[in-house]
Structures are given as C-alpha cells and as structure tokens.
Design a protein around this motif. Sequence first.
Motif, PDB file in Angstrom:
ATOM      1  N   MET A  88     -12.473 -13.366  78.419  1.00 43.36           N
ATOM      2  CA  MET A  88     -11.859 -12.315  78.478  1.00 43.36           C
ATOM      3  C   MET A  88     -11.651 -11.874  79.969  1.00 43.36           C
ATOM      4  N   SER A  89     -10.462 -11.322  80.183  1.00 45.35           N
ATOM      5  CA  SER A  89     -10.300 -11.302  81.772  1.00 45.35           C
ATOM      6  C   SER A  89     -10.824  -9.817  82.321  1.00 45.35           C
ATOM      7  N   GLU A  90     -10.367  -9.309  83.190  1.00 46.12           N
ATOM      8  CA  GLU A  90     -10.887  -7.819  83.638  1.00 46.12           C
ATOM      9  C   GLU A  90      -9.684  -7.022  84.310  1.00 46.12           C
ATOM     10  N   ILE A  91     -10.101  -5.915  84.813  1.00 44.81           N
ATOM     11  CA  ILE A  91      -9.346  -4.807  85.074  1.00 44.81           C
ATOM     12  C   ILE A  91      -9.065  -5.402  86.700  1.00 44.81           C
ATOM     13  N   THR A  92      -7.745  -5.550  87.113  1.00 49.36           N
ATOM     14  CA  THR A  92      -7.523  -5.694  88.451  1.00 49.36           C
ATOM     15  C   THR A  92      -7.277  -4.736  89.220  1.00 49.36           C
ATOM     16  N   TYR A  93      -8.116  -4.547  90.431  1.00 43.99           N
ATOM     17  CA  TYR A  93      -7.891  -3.109  91.064  1.00 43.99           C
ATOM     18  C   TYR A  93      -7.261  -3.556  92.377  1.00 43.99           C
ATOM     19  N   VAL A  94      -6.250  -2.651  92.800  1.00 44.89           N
ATOM     20  CA  VAL A  94      -5.506  -3.014  93.973  1.00 44.89           C
ATOM     21  C   VAL A  94      -5.108  -1.482  94.920  1.00 44.89           C
ATOM     22  N   ARG A  95      -5.040  -1.655  96.038  1.00 50.16           N
ATOM     23  CA  ARG A  95      -4.650  -0.599  96.594  1.00 50.16           C
ATOM     24  C   ARG A  95      -3.087  -0.597  96.729  1.00 50.16           C
ATOM     25  N   GLY A  96      -2.470   0.702  96.496  1.00 52.72           N
ATOM     26  CA  GLY A  96      -1.096   0.935  96.229  1.00 52.72           C
ATOM     27  C   GLY A  96      -0.570   2.045  95.646  1.00 52.72           C
ATOM     28  N   ASP A  97       0.487   2.041  94.894  1.00 49.82           N
ATOM     29  CA  ASP A  97       1.089   2.868  94.083  1.00 49.82           C
ATOM     30  C   ASP A  97       1.573   2.689  92.684  1.00 49.82           C
ATOM     31  N   ALA A  98       0.894   3.226  92.079  1.00 48.50           N
ATOM     32  CA  ALA A  98       1.066   2.915  90.568  1.00 48.50           C
ATOM     33  C   ALA A  98       2.513   3.140  89.973  1.00 48.50           C
ATOM     34  N   THR A  99       3.366   3.838  90.526  1.00 42.06           N
ATOM     35  CA  THR A  99       4.688   3.903  90.403  1.00 42.06           C
ATOM     36  C   THR A  99       5.612   2.967  90.893  1.00 42.06           C
ATOM     37  N   HIS A 113      -0.620   7.119  81.928  1.00 45.22           N
ATOM     38  CA  HIS A 113      -1.164   8.359  82.564  1.00 45.22           C
ATOM     39  C   HIS A 113      -1.403   9.312  81.929  1.00 45.22           C
ATOM     40  N   VAL A 114      -2.178  10.182  82.198  1.00 45.61           N
ATOM     41  CA  VAL A 114      -2.882  11.294  81.236  1.00 45.61           C
ATOM     42  C   VAL A 114      -2.044  12.454  81.618  1.00 45.61           C
ATOM     43  N   CYS A 115      -1.617  13.170  80.408  1.00 44.78           N
ATOM     44  CA  CYS A 115      -1.089  14.561  80.414  1.00 44.78           C
ATOM     45  C   CYS A 115      -2.048  15.681  79.735  1.00 44.78           C
ATOM     46  N   ASN A 116      -1.533  16.910  79.995  1.00 49.35           N
ATOM     47  CA  ASN A 116      -2.387  17.704  79.361  1.00 49.35           C
ATOM     48  C   ASN A 116      -1.697  18.267  78.154  1.00 49.35           C
ATOM     49  N   ASP A 117      -2.429  19.173  77.327  1.00 49.64           N
ATOM     50  CA  ASP A 117      -2.017  19.402  75.838  1.00 49.64           C
ATOM     51  C   ASP A 117      -1.342  20.891  76.103  1.00 49.64           C
ATOM     52  N   LEU A 118      -0.634  21.274  77.214  1.00 50.05           N
ATOM     53  CA  LEU A 118      -0.127  22.601  77.373  1.00 50.05           C
ATOM     54  C   LEU A 118       1.304  22.514  77.855  1.00 50.05           C
ATOM     55  N   GLY A 119       1.757  21.410  77.935  1.00 44.88           N
ATOM     56  CA  GLY A 119       3.189  21.297  78.549  1.00 44.88           C
ATOM     57  C   GLY A 119       3.260  21.257  79.713  1.00 44.88           C
ATOM     58  N   GLY A 120       2.264  21.431  80.657  1.00 48.81           N
ATOM     59  CA  GLY A 120       2.366  21.572  82.260  1.00 48.81           C
ATOM     60  C   GLY A 120       2.684  20.306  82.659  1.00 48.81           C
ATOM     61  N   TRP A 121       3.614  20.293  83.643  1.00 43.73           N
ATOM     62  CA  TRP A 121       3.790  18.875  84.316  1.00 43.73           C
ATOM     63  C   TRP A 121       4.168  19.248  85.836  1.00 43.73           C
ATOM     64  N   GLY A 122       3.436  19.362  86.661  1.00 48.73           N
ATOM     65  CA  GLY A 122       3.784  19.663  87.985  1.00 48.73           C
ATOM     66  C   GLY A 122       2.585  19.445  89.206  1.00 48.73           C
ATOM     67  N   LYS A 123       1.669  18.862  88.701  1.00 49.18           N
ATOM     68  CA  LYS A 123       0.398  18.290  89.794  1.00 49.18           C
ATOM     69  C   LYS A 123       0.049  17.165  89.543  1.00 49.18           C
ATOM     70  N   GLY A 124      -0.304  16.432  90.555  1.00 47.42           N
ATOM     71  CA  GLY A 124      -1.114  15.094  90.386  1.00 47.42           C
ATOM     72  C   GLY A 124      -0.033  14.276  90.357  1.00 47.42           C
ATOM     73  N   PHE A 125      -0.452  12.956  89.412  1.00 46.68           N
ATOM     74  CA  PHE A 125       0.358  11.730  89.434  1.00 46.68           C
ATOM     75  C   PHE A 125       1.632  12.110  88.880  1.00 46.68           C
ATOM     76  N   VAL A 126       1.862  13.020  87.796  1.00 44.08           N
ATOM     77  CA  VAL A 126       3.114  13.155  87.348  1.00 44.08           C
ATOM     78  C   VAL A 126       4.321  13.542  88.300  1.00 44.08           C
ATOM     79  N   LEU A 127       3.919  14.071  89.645  1.00 46.14           N
ATOM     80  CA  LEU A 127       5.082  14.365  90.534  1.00 46.14           C
ATOM     81  C   LEU A 127       5.703  12.922  91.224  1.00 46.14           C
ATOM     82  N   ALA A 128       4.610  12.052  91.574  1.00 43.65           N
ATOM     83  CA  ALA A 128       5.084  10.689  91.856  1.00 43.65           C
ATOM     84  C   ALA A 128       5.992  10.265  90.811  1.00 43.65           C
ATOM     85  N   LEU A 129       5.661  10.288  89.488  1.00 41.56           N
ATOM     86  CA  LEU A 129       6.476   9.458  88.563  1.00 41.56           C
ATOM     87  C   LEU A 129       7.874  10.426  88.553  1.00 41.56           C
ATOM     88  N   SER A 130       7.921  11.744  88.456  1.00 41.75           N
ATOM     89  CA  SER A 130       9.189  12.268  88.606  1.00 41.75           C
ATOM     90  C   SER A 130      10.016  11.997  89.852  1.00 41.75           C
TER      91      SER A 130
END
Length: 158
Positions: free
Chosen positions: A1-12, A24-41
């Motif tokens: 079995m392999s393992e998780i590879t950790y790197v420094r960098g940008d997941a986008t 990535h993880v989203c909330n159940d309220l329909g909010g998209w405006g803080k955190g990692f989602v900003l980098a995705l957008s």
Amino acid sequence: MSEITYVRGDATAPQGKGVKLIVHVCNDLGGWGKGFVLALSRRWPEPEAAYRRWHRERAGNGFGLGAVQFVQAGAYLWVANMIGQRGMRTGSKGVPVRYEAIDTALGAVAVRAGELGASVHMPRIGCGLAGGKWSRIEPLIERRLISAGLAVTVYDHD
C-alpha cells in the motif's frame, strides 16, 4: 500500500501527469466565499457555479452532508465539491467539520477517481475554516483513497 504524498505548494496547481481530481470541503449552507474556494474560483469558474446551482436546486438533487459533486474544470482536471461541513461557524455545537460526512464523500471520490483513472489532490481538507483536526482526517484518506490504490497528494500552501 502506498501513502499520502505531502508537498509544499498550491493544490489548485496539481503536480504530475494524467487526469487529476482536486478534492475540497464545502459547507451545507450554500456559502462559497472564504478559504480554499477562493483559490479555486480564481482559476476556474465552473466549480463555484456548479456548487451554487447544486445548492439552489437542493430540494431534488441529493445536496447535503456526505454528498459530492464532480465538476469538470479542464480536459484532464476535475474538482470534487464535498459537503463535509455543517454551517460555517464554530458555536455551541462545536466546529463545523463533520468527519462522518467527509468519510462518506471520500468513498464516492475513490469510486470516481478510479473511473477517471485520476490522481487525487487536496489541501488539508476540513482543517481550515471547518475547524477539523488532521489527525482525524488523514486516517479517512488512508482508508478510503490510499487503500483503493489511488495516488493522493496533499498540498501545504507556503
């Protein structure tokens, strides 16, 4: 079995060849405006537009904790919007992260990544605004993704 590879960098900006699935993880309220989602957008409009539509039409589409929406953002790039956070703020019921929902969603990610022949890329999901602990998330990734033989890279942003 392999393992998780950790790197420094940008997941986008996922590393490697072939089809890539950014998780990535989203909330159940329909909010998209803080955190990692900003980098995705900033890179792709499709994941945010799809998530907002999914939430808006939630009465008949399975939107809720543990659900995953797979959005194609490029020829060899997909984004998995996982609903793994109840609300957006820490309050009387604790932090917003829901480990069981993330676990369920990762099961669906494993199936889809296998179908796509994709490697999986993510920040430390559930540990930013959701308030989760990596010591609880990492075993879920190992159980659902690594044990399925998937290549998983976790990005720690500089």
